[in-house]
Design an enzyme around this catalytic site. Structure first.
Site, PDB file in Angstrom:
ATOM      1  CG  HIS A   1      -0.129   0.119   2.522  1.00 13.81           C
ATOM      2  ND1 HIS A   1       0.554  -0.970   3.056  1.00 13.81           N
ATOM      3  CD2 HIS A   1       0.106   1.157   3.367  1.00 13.81           C
ATOM      4  CE1 HIS A   1       1.170  -0.593   4.168  1.00 13.81           C
ATOM      5  NE2 HIS A   1       0.912   0.693   4.379  1.00 13.81           N
TER       6      HIS A   1
ATOM      7  CG  ASP B   1       2.043   5.058   4.551  1.00 13.63           C
ATOM      8  OD1 ASP B   1       1.386   4.005   4.556  1.00 13.63           O
ATOM      9  OD2 ASP B   1       3.178   5.148   5.037  1.00 13.63           O
TER      10      ASP B   1
ATOM     11  CG  HIS C   1       5.318   0.834   2.582  1.00 14.94           C
ATOM     12  ND1 HIS C   1       4.876   2.056   2.096  1.00 14.94           N
ATOM     13  CD2 HIS C   1       4.729   0.697   3.810  1.00 14.94           C
ATOM     14  CE1 HIS C   1       4.080   2.625   2.984  1.00 14.94           C
ATOM     15  NE2 HIS C   1       3.968   1.815   4.038  1.00 14.94           N
TER      16      HIS C   1
ATOM     17  NE  ARG D   1       7.858  -6.203  11.293  1.00 16.13           N
ATOM     18  CZ  ARG D   1       7.401  -4.977  11.057  1.00 16.13           C
ATOM     19  NH1 ARG D   1       6.391  -4.505  11.767  1.00 16.13           N
ATOM     20  NH2 ARG D   1       7.952  -4.225  10.121  1.00 16.13           N
TER      21      ARG D   1
END
Length: 689
Positions: free
Chosen positions: A519, A521, A591, A601
């Site tokens: 996508h 931003d 990204h 994570r």
């Protein structure tokens, strides 16, 4: 009239012209459409398909007739300079009456009937503008086993309505069907200039400048023709329910209608710049042709044509600094005697740029200037001034633009403290509170905002120092990104989020999805069209993005960048404590995140904006809470020091008082944690790294 029309339709067979039998009259498209829809719901597929096709053709012919008559009658009426003579009023209205008479005669001849019969309701007009008849038509054609025609009708509707869920499913079914030809997926109402424009831009981006110039010239010519066609249709009857209240006087009535026409003409600029299926117009659509053509001609060595395009562009934006500098260069290269006049295209710049877009243009040009700053130019401003922090990878090493990786932004100890905060907040944070990730069923997702962290610290659920460290770490990151990308311009936080993704144990075999799909931003990524649309629901005000990593003891979860196609990977970054990845938020930096297949994570996701009106309000509240808490702590330490000064018992120093609700110890946190009775906050739909 309706009963007569039904009789005529009953007598007509397949393939009958849209003109009524024997009269040459064009049947009103709204009546054909209504009868077609009735036949559709009666499951009379042959009749439904015939009537819907005739309605679409009748609508098309009506537009052709109106455009043609407007153009012809404008010339015949001779609006050269009606105000020049002393008796301007008589001459003016004489031309008006001539034009009205011409229009009535022309439309009557072309339509073969009373023109007023072709005035459909606004609801019906919107149906045709949104291509709704094709939705009915594709079902009727499918039932008639006319598969290729059904696919074309479905595709035509879907292009203008890409969010239509049922049609999306239908299109997927058509793609899987045997015997469907690839060429059947075509837009029956495609505008020629969009294909030429997108092809030209693609060739421009791969530096095929000569081919790009040919396509962009073709697109510009077709755009201007489409603009004239759109404006010709503005001179129709006055719409009902206009904003202006009609006055009884002659001049007031004329003025009200003419204002409506002018508004319509101005809207045509946005209409031709809006691709079917999109909400927003492409920024600077017509001037952008000239901008791209100027550069393309310059690159192929044709400075004369480049200068013409530059001069034409300056008619739209006469104070554009970048283009003014280029004009100075062309004058130096071609000589003062060379022609520096604009092209002879038939447009008036002031009419083609709505006033509200001019300020937006200036903002876009400034952003473009910032985007064009490469790392070399950054270094010319001076060395990077954050002690201990290094630039690990720049845009060149990351195979893109406006990308950078910093190391050593946080120490190992600071990472551990913020990880402790994330663990302590656990299910009490915001976001999805450990629920299934919104992007994949194979991971759990937890999120914590800075305001929620401070509130939890006040309630004794998490450590106060850890919560304030989250604010300090994110502010440090903001200063780094601001110093690197926008020196001299303040970046504001748009949103800050501590995010953890945990792989679901025993649910990773054969996994093919991503932790977060590709996508951008601040725009809606369109991989098939190789475009990114800055329109709602995208966060269009975001300018830069950052990710501050906290750990690397997990499998998978690497960040990766792609081309606009969302497939071609251009760079990949492995998370590590203290590593900060920053990049511009637009189409140049799509990204995603590879799947987290084992472990947890955690990272701080950061978004920034140059617009103070879009600054993160929750962060301001969090900073106020932090200042208030720090003041209380200082007062508490002062009280303790005074108390210790009068204590002569020789015993152990008493524990300093802590502001109300502040965590004192691990045991106290246990008793005040899950029993705080706080209600879960509403879920947020955010792009999380």
């Amino acid at each position: 009239m309706a009963s007569l029309l039904l009789l005529l339709l009953a007598l007509s067979g397949p393939g009958t012209s849209v003109f009524s039998p024997g009269s040459g009259r064009l049947l009103p498209y709204d009546l054909l459409y209504a009868d077609g829809v009735r036949a559709y719901f009666a499951r009379d597929w042959p009749r439904a398909a015939e009537l819907l096709q005739r309605a679409l053709h009748s609508y098309s012919q009506l537009l052709v007739a109106r455009r043609g008559c407007q153009g012809r009658c404008r010339e015949e009426a001779g609006f050269a300079d009606p105000l020049a003579a002393p008796s301007w009023e008589t001459r003016f209205f004489d031309r008006i009456l001539q034009r009205a008479e011409c229009l009535g005669e022309c439309l009557g001849r072309r339509l073969g009937s009373e023109p007023s019969l072709h005035r459909a309701s606004r609801e019906i007009q919107e149906d045709f503008e949104q291509r709704e008849p094709y939705n009915y038509l594709q079902v009727a054609l499918f039932q008639l086993k006319k598969l290729d025609e059904a696919v074309s009708a479905a595709h035509t509707f879907f292009v203008a309505n890409p969010q239509h869920l049922q049609m999306r499913e239908d299109m997927e079914k058509y793609q899987r069907m045997a015997g469907v030809k690839l060429e059947s997926f075509r837009d029956l109402q495609a505008t020629l200039y969009w294909e030429a424009y997108e092809t030209g831009v693609q060739q421009y981006n791969v530096e095929e400048y000569l081919q790009a110039a040919v396509k962009l010239e073709e697109s510009l010519k077709e755009v201007l023709l489409a603009l004239e066609d759109c404006r010709a249709l503005c001179e129709g009857p006055q719409e009902d329910g206009t904003e202006e209240e009609m006055q009884p006087g002659l001049y007031e009535a004329i003025a009200a209608h003419y204002i409506q026409v002018l508004k319509c003409r101005q809207h045509c600029v946005l209409e031709v710049a809006t691709k079917p299926g999109r909400i927003s117009a492409t920024d600077d659509f017509i001037p952008s042709h000239l901008d791209l053509l100027q550069f393309a001609y310059d690159q192929v060595g044709n400075q004369a044509l480049a200068a013409e395009c530059a001069a034409s562009y300056l008619l739209f934006y006469p104070s554009d600094e970048l283009m003014l500098e280029k004009m100075k260069r062309y004058q130096a290269e071609l000589g003062e005697e060379a022609s520096m006049t604009a092209r002879e295209d038939p447009w008036t710049p002031d009419e083609l740029i709505p006033g509200s877009l001019k300020q937006k243009h200036r903002e876009n040009r400034e952003k473009q200037r910032l985007e064009n700053l490469d790392v070399g130019e950054q270094e010319q401003r001076g060395p990077f001034s954050f002690e201990g922090i290094t630039v690990a990878m720049d845009s060149h090493q990351l195979n893109g633009s406006q990308r950078v990786v910093f190391d050593r932004v946080l120490t190992d100890s600071e990472c551990k403290d913020i990880l402790r905060l994330a663990k302590a907040a656990g299910g009490t944070g915001d976001g999805y509170r450990g629920r299934q990730s919104p992007h994949t069923p194979h991971e759990r997702f937890e999120g914590l905002t800075v305001l929620k962290a401070l509130q939890l610290a006040q309630d004794g659920i998490v450590n106060w120092r850890d919560a304030t460290l989250l604010l300090h770490a994110s502010e440090k990151s903001r200063k780094i990104v601001e110093s690197y990308f926008t020196p001299g311009k303040r970046l504001h936080f748009s949103f800050t989020h501590l995010v953890c993704r945990t792989a679901v144990e025993g649910d990773q075999d054969g996994r093919m999805d991503l932790s977060h799909p590709v996508h951008a931003d601040n725009c809606l990524l369109d991989p098939e069209g190789k475009e990114c649309w800055r329109e709602p629901p995208a966060y269009m005000y975001r300018d830069f993005s950052g990710i501050l990593y906290l750990n690397d003891d997990f499998h998978g979860g690497d960040l990766f960048f792609t081309e606009v196609d969302a497939v071609t990977v251009t760079a990949q970054v492995r998370p590590k404590c203290g590593k900060l990845v920053a990049f511009s938020s637009g189409r140049e930096n799509p990204h995603g995140i590879w799947a987290v297949t084992h472990g947890r994570r955690c990272a701080i996701a950061l978004w920034y904006t140059l617009s103070p009106e879009h600054a993160e309000q929750e962060r301001m509240e969090a900073e106020d809470l932090m200042r208030q808490g720090d003041m209380e702590q200082e007062l508490s330490h002062t009280d303790v020091e005074e108390h210790m000064g009068t204590d002569h018992s020789g015993g152990a120093s008493p524990e300093p008082p802590v502001p109300k609700g502040r965590a004192r110890s691990t045991s106290q946190r246990r008793t005040s944690g899950s029993e705080s009775g706080q209600q879960p906050q509403k879920l947020r739909a955010r792009d999380e790294f």
